[in-house]
Design an enzyme around this catalytic site. Structure first.
Site, PDB file in Angstrom:
ATOM      1  N   ARG A   1      62.614  42.805  48.602  1.00  0.00           N
ATOM      2  CA  ARG A   1      61.088  42.914  48.766  1.00  0.00           C
ATOM      3  C   ARG A   1      60.668  44.449  48.474  1.00  0.00           C
ATOM      4  NH1 ARG A   1      60.580  42.344  54.319  1.00  0.00           N
ATOM      5  NH2 ARG A   1      60.501  44.521  54.454  1.00  0.00           N
TER       6      ARG A   1
ATOM      7  N   TYR B   1      33.316  42.077  42.531  1.00  0.00           N
ATOM      8  CA  TYR B   1      33.741  40.647  42.649  1.00  0.00           C
ATOM      9  C   TYR B   1      33.750  40.063  44.042  1.00  0.00           C
ATOM     10  CZ  TYR B   1      38.083  37.781  42.061  1.00  0.00           C
ATOM     11  OH  TYR B   1      39.009  36.590  42.280  1.00  0.00           O
TER      12      TYR B   1
ATOM     13  N   ASP C   1      37.920  49.158  40.571  1.00  0.00           N
ATOM     14  CA  ASP C   1      38.645  47.729  39.892  1.00  0.00           C
ATOM     15  C   ASP C   1      38.377  47.965  38.451  1.00  0.00           C
ATOM     16  OD1 ASP C   1      39.104  45.168  38.953  1.00  0.00           O
ATOM     17  OD2 ASP C   1      38.234  44.446  40.886  1.00  0.00           O
TER      18      ASP C   1
ATOM     19  N   LYS D   1      44.685  38.649  34.787  1.00  0.00           N
ATOM     20  CA  LYS D   1      43.726  38.407  33.662  1.00  0.00           C
ATOM     21  C   LYS D   1      44.381  38.832  32.287  1.00  0.00           C
ATOM     22  CE  LYS D   1      41.053  36.967  36.970  1.00  0.00           C
ATOM     23  NZ  LYS D   1      40.241  37.936  37.609  1.00  0.00           N
TER      24      LYS D   1
HETATM   25  C1  LIG Z   1      39.885  37.929  39.102  1.00  0.00           C
HETATM   26  C2  LIG Z   1      39.635  39.147  39.686  1.00  0.00           C
HETATM   27  C3  LIG Z   1      40.297  40.043  40.738  1.00  0.00           C
HETATM   28  C4  LIG Z   1      41.347  39.088  41.650  1.00  0.00           C
HETATM   29  O1  LIG Z   1      42.301  38.663  40.867  1.00  0.00           O
HETATM   30  P1  LIG Z   1      43.384  37.408  41.390  1.00  0.00           P
HETATM   31  O2  LIG Z   1      44.650  37.772  40.437  1.00  0.00           O
HETATM   32  O3  LIG Z   1      42.734  36.262  40.805  1.00  0.00           O
HETATM   33  O4  LIG Z   1      43.500  37.577  42.727  1.00  0.00           O
HETATM   34  C5  LIG Z   1      40.233  40.880  41.387  1.00  0.00           C
HETATM   35  N1  LIG Z   1      39.048  41.684  40.446  1.00  0.00           N
HETATM   36  C6  LIG Z   1      38.378  41.155  39.428  1.00  0.00           C
HETATM   37  C7  LIG Z   1      37.405  41.869  38.701  1.00  0.00           C
HETATM   38  C8  LIG Z   1      38.742  40.008  38.920  1.00  0.00           C
HETATM   39  O5  LIG Z   1      38.101  39.541  38.014  1.00  0.00           O
END
Ligand SMILES: *Cc1c(COP(=O)(O)O)cnc(C)c1O
Length: 396
Positions: A61, A114, A186, A211
C-alpha cells in the site's frame, strides 16, 4: 530502480523526458519497460531490518517500484519535487485538499471547478467543519478581498471545467504567498506539458491522469505533484487516508505518458481546427476555446500556457432539446459519455446554470462540450456537419 535512471547531462525538452523519465532498462535485464510489481507483503530478511523498516519498500500500500517510477516521471515532467499517485483524479482532489485543512479552516474554491470537487466541498468539507467560499474565476488579485484569517487553501482550475475561463494564476499566487495560503491547482486540461504550475507559483498540482496521461480511456488514475514546501503534507495525507493506486492502472499511466507529447500536439492541432470551423457555423453562437483570439482570456492563455488540449465547448444559438438530441444521437464518430482525454472524440451537453453560485452563467442556447480525438479532422467535420443538418431539420 527509479533512482538509477540516467540523469541527463544537459536540460532536455519535455517530449524527451516523457519518453525517458522513470525507467532504467539495465536494472531490468535491458527490457525497455519496467515490470509491473503486484504485491501486498514485502519480506524483510532479518528481524533488525523489519524493526527499523530498513529497506526501500515495506508494504504494497505504501509504494511499489512501479508506483514510484511513475511518480518520479510525472514529478519530473510537471516540474515538481515529488508526486503521489492516487486511484482516480477525484481522489487526487480530495487527498490534496485534506492534506492542508482542519476543522475551523476556510477554503476559497473557483466557481468554474469540476463539479465533483464542488460536491466534495459542499458535503465532505462541510461535514468536517471546513467552510468553502466560491469565487469568480476571473477575480485575479482581487481574491485578496475574500481572504479571511482562517483561509488555508485557494483552489484553482484553469481553464474552468465546461466553461473554459482562464484564471490569472500568477496574480492569485502573489496573494497566496503574501498571506501564507496554500495554492492548489487542478491542471488536468493542460496536462503536465502545456501549463507549468510550479513556474507560476502553484504549490500543489492535481492531475486526473485518467484523462491525457493514461490517454486511452482504459484506466482510472490521479496524481498530486508538490513543490518542496508542500510535499511532506501530501505524503502524510496519502499515507493516513490509505490512498493506493492499482498496479495495472499505474502501468497503463506509465505507458500513456510515453506518447503524451505526441498525442497532445495532435489534440491541439485538430481541436483548434474544429474550433475555428465551428466558429464559422451559422448554428453556433460562441466557441469557448482559450486558443481562439475570440476567447475573452486569450491573452492570459497565450502568456501562461504552452499549448491547448483537445477539450473545449460551444454554445449553440437557441434550439429545442429535440433538435439537439437529433444532432447528437446520430453522430457516428463522437461518443457521448463522461471523462475525456482518450484517443477518441466525445461530445456531451451540459448546463452550467444549474450549479454556479458566485457567478452567473448565461448561455445564448444549448451548450456542448467536445473532446477532439485523434481521428482524421475531415471525418470529424463531416460527422458534425451531418449533425448540424439534423439539428436544422428538427428545429424548423
Ligand atoms: C475528470 C476530472 C477529474 C476527476 O478525475 P477522475 O479520474 O475521473 O476521478 C478531476 N478534475 C478534472 C478537471 C477532471 O476533468
Amino acid at each position: 530502480m527509479s533512482s538509477s535512471s540516467k540523469k541527463p547531462s544537459h536540460p532536455q525538452a519535455p517530449a524527451t523526458r516523457v519518453v525517458h523519465s522513470g525507467r532504467a532498462p539495465h536494472d531490468n535485464f535491458g527490457f525497455v519497460n519496467p515490470p509491473v510489481f503486484r504485491g501486498s507483503t514485502v519480506l524483510f530478511p532479518t528481524v533488525e531490518k523489519l524493526w527499523k523498516r530498513d529497506q526501500p519498500y515495506t508494504y504494497g500500500r505504501t509504494a511499489t517500484p512501479t508506483v514510484r517510477a511513475l511518480e518520479e516521471a510525472i514529478a519530473e515532467v510537471e516540474g515538481g519535487v515529488a508526486s503521489a499517485l492516487t486511484s482516480s483524479g477525484y481522489q487526487a482532489v480530495s487527498t490534496a485538499i485534506l492534506a492542508f485543512v482542519k476543522a475551523g479552516d476556510h477554503i476559497l474554491m473557483v466557481d468554474s471547478v469540476y463539479q465533483p470537487t464542488r460536491k466534495f466541498c459542499d458535503y465532505m468539507l462541510a461535514k468536517l467543519g471546513v467552510e468553502t467560499t466560491y469565487y469568480d474565476p476571473l477575480i485575479g488579485a482581487g481574491i485578496a478581498g475574500l481572504v479571511r484569517p482562517n483561509t488555508r487553501v485557494i483552489f484553482t482550475e484553469s481553464p474552468g471545467s465546461q466553461t473554459f475561463e482562464v484564471q490569472d494564476i500568477p496574480a492569485i499566487a502573489g496573494v497566496a504567498k503574501e498571506r501564507d495560503i496554500w495554492l492548489l491547482m487542478d491542471n488536468t486540461w493542460a496536462s503536465p506539458l502545456y501549463f507549468k504550475p510550479f513556474e507560476h507559483g502553484v504549490d500543489v498540482s492535481i492531475q486526473a491522469a485518467t484523462k491525457y496521461i493514461v490517454g486511452h480511456a482504459d484506466a482510472m488514475l490521479g496524481a498530486i505533484t508538490s513543490n518542496a514546501r508542500a510535499a511532506k503534507y501530501v505524503a502524510q495525507a496519502k499515507d493516513l487516508l490509505g490512498v493506493c493506486p492499482g498496479s495495472e492502472e499505474t502501468y497503463l499511466g506509465m505507458r500513456g505518458l510515453r506518447t503524451l507529447a505526441t498525442r497532445l500536439a495532435q489534440h491541439h492541432r485538430s481541436g483548434l481546427e474544429i474550433a475555428r470551423w465551428l466558429e464559422g457555423r451559422p448554428e453556433v453562437a460562441r466557441v469557448l476555446h482559450p486558443a481562439l483570439p475570440s476567447h475573452p482570456q486569450h491573452a492570459l492563455w497565450k502568456r501562461d500556457f504552452l499549448g491547448a488540449s483537445g477539450l473545449f465547448s460551444v454554445i449553440l444559438k437557441p434550439a429545442s432539446q429535440q433538435a439537439v438530441a437529433a444532432m447528437l444521437d446520430g453522430l457516428q464518430l463522437f461518443g457521448m459519455g463522461f471523462s475525456w482525454g482518450g484517443y477518441e472524440s466525445l461530445v456531451i451537453p451540459f448546463d452550467a446554470t444549474s450549479y454556479r453560485t458566485a457567478t452567473k452563467w448565461e448561455p445564448e442556447g444549448p451548450a456542448l462540450r467536445l473532446h477532439i480525438g485523434l481521428e482524421d479532422v475531415d471525418d470529424l467535420r463531416a460527422d458534425l456537419d451531418a449533425g448540424f443538418q439534423r439539428l436544422n431539420a428538427a428545429n424548423n
